[in-house]
Design a protein around this motif. Structure first.
Motif, PDB file in Angstrom:
ATOM      1  N   GLN A 162       0.819  -1.029   0.334  1.00 49.35           N
ATOM      2  CA  GLN A 162      -0.357   0.520  -0.019  1.00 49.35           C
ATOM      3  C   GLN A 162       1.172   1.399  -0.588  1.00 49.35           C
ATOM      4  OE1 GLN A 162      -2.588  -0.588  -0.677  1.00 49.35           O
ATOM      5  NE2 GLN A 162      -2.890  -3.081  -0.596  1.00 49.35           N
ATOM      6  N   VAL A 163       2.343   1.405   1.044  1.00 48.99           N
ATOM      7  CA  VAL A 163       2.975   2.691   1.026  1.00 48.99           C
ATOM      8  C   VAL A 163       3.471   2.554  -0.712  1.00 48.99           C
ATOM      9  CG1 VAL A 163       5.002   3.139   1.563  1.00 48.99           C
ATOM     10  CG2 VAL A 163       3.495   2.488   3.146  1.00 48.99           C
ATOM     11  N   ALA A 164       3.770   1.271  -1.677  1.00 47.61           N
ATOM     12  CA  ALA A 164       4.882   1.981  -2.413  1.00 47.61           C
ATOM     13  C   ALA A 164       3.624   1.972  -3.561  1.00 47.61           C
ATOM     14  CB  ALA A 164       5.326   0.038  -2.925  1.00 47.61           C
ATOM     15  N   ALA A 165       2.421   1.885  -3.221  1.00 46.77           N
ATOM     16  CA  ALA A 165       1.256   2.015  -4.157  1.00 46.77           C
ATOM     17  C   ALA A 165       1.121   3.366  -4.258  1.00 46.77           C
ATOM     18  CB  ALA A 165       0.461   1.644  -4.553  1.00 46.77           C
ATOM     19  N   TRP A 166       0.544   4.192  -3.002  1.00 50.04           N
ATOM     20  CA  TRP A 166       0.453   5.197  -2.989  1.00 50.04           C
ATOM     21  C   TRP A 166       1.917   6.428  -3.064  1.00 50.04           C
ATOM     22  CZ3 TRP A 166       3.141   7.701   1.664  1.00 50.04           C
ATOM     23  CH2 TRP A 166       2.813   9.629   1.842  1.00 50.04           C
ATOM     24  N   LEU A 167       2.926   5.867  -2.859  1.00 52.02           N
ATOM     25  CA  LEU A 167       4.491   7.125  -3.640  1.00 52.02           C
ATOM     26  C   LEU A 167       4.212   6.747  -5.313  1.00 52.02           C
ATOM     27  CD1 LEU A 167       7.059   5.431  -1.407  1.00 52.02           C
ATOM     28  CD2 LEU A 167       5.529   7.264  -1.603  1.00 52.02           C
ATOM     29  N   ARG A 168       4.165   5.409  -5.773  1.00 50.18           N
ATOM     30  CA  ARG A 168       3.742   5.934  -7.008  1.00 50.18           C
ATOM     31  C   ARG A 168       2.332   6.709  -7.323  1.00 50.18           C
ATOM     32  NH1 ARG A 168       4.381  -0.242  -6.788  1.00 50.18           N
ATOM     33  NH2 ARG A 168       1.622  -0.784  -6.911  1.00 50.18           N
ATOM     34  N   CYS A 169       1.166   7.417  -7.041  1.00 44.28           N
ATOM     35  CA  CYS A 169       0.385   8.007  -7.472  1.00 44.28           C
ATOM     36  C   CYS A 169       0.137  10.003  -6.827  1.00 44.28           C
ATOM     37  CB  CYS A 169      -1.120   7.672  -6.626  1.00 44.28           C
ATOM     38  SG  CYS A 169      -1.327   6.505  -6.788  1.00 44.28           S
ATOM     39  N   ALA A 170       2.298   9.140  -6.438  1.00 42.20           N
ATOM     40  CA  ALA A 170       2.465  10.767  -5.771  1.00 42.20           C
ATOM     41  C   ALA A 170       2.811  11.658  -7.943  1.00 42.20           C
ATOM     42  CB  ALA A 170       3.623  11.264  -4.968  1.00 42.20           C
TER      43      ALA A 170
END
Length: 251
Positions: free
Chosen positions: A243-251
């Motif tokens: 979830q953290v990695a996905a959130w960062l990709r959406c930045a």
């Protein structure tokens, strides 16, 4: 390079992250991951715990400054640690590039019986007053905070008991942390723009309605885990990292 600061919850220390920090570092190889103890716990267990969340946030900031770890930081924090992260971002938004808050609760968004489910009151009181063997205490803590039933549960209890024996936490420090959490009042709006909430639908300690309330008040994203308990990084660390990695990709 992002710098991740990991903050644990009530009466917990950096050792209770287990291998989560290593997992996060492997998933984000360009980033740095550092877990911090709150005063009164872990390597700092001989200190008195601050009696307020702002006091804890100030102590964390001072600890990083003393180590020469300069901002900005990404804060990933669980439960009480997420309150500390919230206050940190409130006091020093220029230092905080983003926050991931896990299974937390905040005044004024939720009532007390959601912030700490009443079925845990008796067990918490017994832990504060009576204590018991390290194994018995940690088994009770695990029962309140985890939904795991696999063969590794006994290993977790043994590891946590060893940590408690090596770095015992005075009941007074736990009580001060608990009172600080009860008294803390969060800002009405998100303290920094980049925030993510993670919560467990089956959290037996804190009702996930608390995370819903924060997300609604602050207008920040919330992702729910279907089966994990309060200690989501213990129950399903791979999911949290994902979830953290996905959130960062959406930045």
């Amino acid at each position: 390079m992002r710098q991740w600061i990991l903050l644990r919850g009530l009466a917990r220390e950096t050792a209770h992250w287990g291998d989560f920090g290593d997992r996060l570092a492997r998933a984000l190889p360009q980033d740095r991951v550092l877990a911090l103890d709150l005063p009164g716990h872990g390597e700092l267990h001989r200190q008195a715990s601050p009696a307020s969340v702002p006091g804890m946030a100030q102590a964390c900031r001072a600890a990083l400054a003393a180590r020469g770890v300069a901002p900005p930081y990404h804060l990933l924090a669980l439960s009480l640690g997420a309150m500390v992260a919230t206050q940190w971002a409130r006091e020093a938004p220029a230092e905080v590039a983003g926050c991931v808050l896990v299974n937390t609760s905040l005044r004024p968004f939720s009532p007390f019986y959601q912030r700490l489910r009443p079925r845990n009151y008796g067990a918490l009181l017994r832990l504060l007053l009576a204590g018991g063997s390290a194994q018995a205490v940690e088994r009770t803590v695990l029962r309140m905070t985890s939904r795991r039933t696999d063969d590794g549960v006994d290993d977790v209890v043994r590891q946590w008991a060893a940590v408690r024996a090596q770095r015992p936490v005075p009941a007074g420090n736990t009580l001060r942390q608990l009172l600080a959490a009860v008294r803390y009042r969060a800002p009405p709006s998100a303290p920094v723009p980049r925030m993510l909430l993670l919560a467990s639908r089956q959290d037996g300690l804190v009702d996930c309605a608390c995370s819903h309330a924060i997300a609604a008040a602050w207008g920040v994203p919330l992702v729910l885990h279907p089966w994990a308990g309060h200690d989501l990084p213990l129950d399903d660390p791979a999911w949290v990292v994902e979830q953290v990695a996905a959130w960062l990709r959406c930045a």
